[in-house]
Design an enzyme around this catalytic site. Structure first.
Site, mmCIF file in Angstrom:
data_model
loop_
_atom_site.group_PDB
_atom_site.id
_atom_site.type_symbol
_atom_site.label_atom_id
_atom_site.label_comp_id
_atom_site.label_asym_id
_atom_site.label_seq_id
_atom_site.Cartn_x
_atom_site.Cartn_y
_atom_site.Cartn_z
ATOM 1 N N ASP A 95 -52.478 -12.240 26.188
ATOM 2 C CA ASP A 95 -51.368 -11.303 26.706
ATOM 3 C C ASP A 95 -50.232 -11.549 25.839
ATOM 4 O O ASP A 95 -50.066 -12.581 25.042
ATOM 5 C CB ASP A 95 -50.897 -11.852 28.116
ATOM 6 C CG ASP A 95 -50.333 -10.602 28.863
ATOM 7 O OD1 ASP A 95 -50.984 -10.101 29.811
ATOM 8 O OD2 ASP A 95 -49.299 -10.297 28.470
ATOM 9 N N ASP A 111 -50.057 -10.014 20.687
ATOM 10 C CA ASP A 111 -49.801 -8.674 20.922
ATOM 11 C C ASP A 111 -51.549 -8.158 20.663
ATOM 12 O O ASP A 111 -51.746 -8.657 19.215
ATOM 13 C CB ASP A 111 -49.084 -8.036 19.960
ATOM 14 C CG ASP A 111 -48.927 -6.469 20.171
ATOM 15 O OD1 ASP A 111 -49.937 -5.850 20.781
ATOM 16 O OD2 ASP A 111 -47.781 -6.000 19.646
ATOM 17 N N LYS A 175 -58.455 -0.454 32.376
ATOM 18 C CA LYS A 175 -57.768 0.128 33.182
ATOM 19 C C LYS A 175 -57.180 1.282 32.709
ATOM 20 O O LYS A 175 -57.045 1.405 31.309
ATOM 21 C CB LYS A 175 -56.669 -0.705 33.432
ATOM 22 C CG LYS A 175 -55.545 -0.017 34.519
ATOM 23 C CD LYS A 175 -54.111 -0.277 34.150
ATOM 24 C CE LYS A 175 -53.725 -1.660 34.322
ATOM 25 N NZ LYS A 175 -53.264 -1.887 35.675
HETATM 26 N N1 SAM Z 1 -54.816 -8.696 35.184
HETATM 27 C C1 SAM Z 1 -53.512 -9.417 35.323
HETATM 28 C C2 SAM Z 1 -53.646 -10.195 36.603
HETATM 29 O O1 SAM Z 1 -54.605 -10.112 36.953
HETATM 30 O O2 SAM Z 1 -52.785 -11.170 36.758
HETATM 31 C C3 SAM Z 1 -52.465 -8.427 35.319
HETATM 32 C C4 SAM Z 1 -52.361 -7.641 34.063
HETATM 33 S S1 SAM Z 1 -50.606 -6.575 33.956
HETATM 34 C C5 SAM Z 1 -51.079 -5.497 34.934
HETATM 35 C C6 SAM Z 1 -50.607 -5.807 32.363
HETATM 36 C C7 SAM Z 1 -50.442 -6.922 31.224
HETATM 37 O O3 SAM Z 1 -50.828 -6.496 30.160
HETATM 38 C C8 SAM Z 1 -49.280 -7.417 31.256
HETATM 39 O O4 SAM Z 1 -49.039 -8.931 31.488
HETATM 40 C C9 SAM Z 1 -48.842 -7.247 29.738
HETATM 41 O O5 SAM Z 1 -48.099 -8.187 29.245
HETATM 42 C C10 SAM Z 1 -50.180 -7.051 29.145
HETATM 43 N N2 SAM Z 1 -49.881 -6.429 27.738
HETATM 44 C C11 SAM Z 1 -49.305 -4.999 27.682
HETATM 45 N N3 SAM Z 1 -49.455 -4.763 26.225
HETATM 46 C C12 SAM Z 1 -50.164 -5.907 25.731
HETATM 47 C C13 SAM Z 1 -50.511 -5.825 24.347
HETATM 48 N N4 SAM Z 1 -50.290 -4.964 23.289
HETATM 49 N N5 SAM Z 1 -51.043 -7.107 24.053
HETATM 50 C C14 SAM Z 1 -51.401 -7.858 25.063
HETATM 51 N N6 SAM Z 1 -51.103 -7.814 26.432
HETATM 52 C C15 SAM Z 1 -50.362 -6.684 26.533
#
Ligand code: SAM
Length: 229
Positions: A95, A111, A175
């Site tokens: 993440d 990232d 997703k």
């Molecule tokens: N599945 C997680 C849980 O059960 O706790 C929740 C995930 S949350 C809906 C979406 C996550 O995607 C966020 O924490 C965000 O930081 C991450 N995210 C978004 N863009 C990203 C990227 N380019 N690289 C890594 N993580 C990313």
């Protein structure tokens, strides 16, 4: 919308409207069945119940597997995965944000679109993965066209990773949001996997265009990926 270009009166109206919306959101959040359940059961997020429901139905997670959790913070999915692996197998979680440590989970903060992060994941996998799960979602800007494009770009990156790093009988859960680019992405999944299923777990809010797509068994006419060295 450029907030600074608005008149003082317009700025006040917009602020009041936003605060009513956020109050409504907070009320809905606090009363939400899955938020209450997560608090009661000490889970890290309500999102955990989405993976539980999908896995109860599709039996994706089995002890001994290597599982990659993309967009893992705050850790609900990783927590479910680690519990279901029952101490046999590994979870590699990724993440942008920090995540508190979890037993049985190796966490990489970075990232996912950065090649350096990909290298760090590959260095940890030791072979190919059984399961890639992605709950990644970009921060919402409110500009729906660009939010949708960024969400689909993350899903495509996750698919590309799954194509290269999954065992032939592996599975990929991702997703997505219905809207521009969805049908093309669905076709890409159909071209990659023998089976593609659509899942909308109960914890995914009805009013959200969010859906989960599940691809199972890579098509055999594709080159079998080599394990990263
Ligand atoms: N599945 C997680 C849980 O059960 O706790 C929740 C995930 S949350 C809906 C979406 C996550 O995607 C966020 O924490 C965000 O930081 C991450 N995210 C978004 N863009 C990203 C990227 N380019 N690289 C890594 N993580 C990313």
């Amino acid at each position: 919308m450029d907030y600074n270009a608005l008149t003082g009166m317009e700025q006040t109206r917009l602020t009041m409207k936003r605060s009513k919306t956020s109050k409504g959101w907070m009320k809905e959040h606090v009363n939400d069945e899955f938020v209450q359940r997560a608090t009661r059961e000490g889970m890290r997020s309500r999102a955990a119940y989405k993976l539980m429901e999908i896995d109860d139905h599709d039996h994706l997670i089995h002890p001994g597997q290597t599982l990659i959790d993309l967009g893992a913070a705050p850790g609900g999915w990783s927590e479910v995965a680690a519990k279901r692996l029952a101490g046999r197998g590994r979870v590699i979680a990724v993440d942008l944000l920090e995540m508190n440590p979890l037993n049985g989970v190796d966490f990489i903060q970075g990232d996912f679109s950065d090649p350096d992060t990909l290298e760090r994941i590959n260095a940890l996998i030791h072979g190919l993965a059984d399961l890639v799960i992605s709950d990644m979602a970009p921060n919402i800007s409110g500009i729906s066209l660009s939010d949708q494009a960024r969400a689909m770009a993350l899903a495509e990156l996750a698919l590309e990773f799954a194509q290269n790093r999954l065992k032939p009988d592996g599975s990929f859960l991702v997703k997505v949001f219905q809207g521009s680019g969805f049908e093309e992405f669905y076709r890409m999944l159909r071209n990659t996997f023998m089976q593609v299923h659509t899942r909308k777990p109960r914890a995914s809010r009805d009013r959200s265009s969010e859906l989960y797509l599940l691809g199972r068994h890579l098509k055999l006419d594709r080159p079998i990926p080599e394990a990263p060295r």
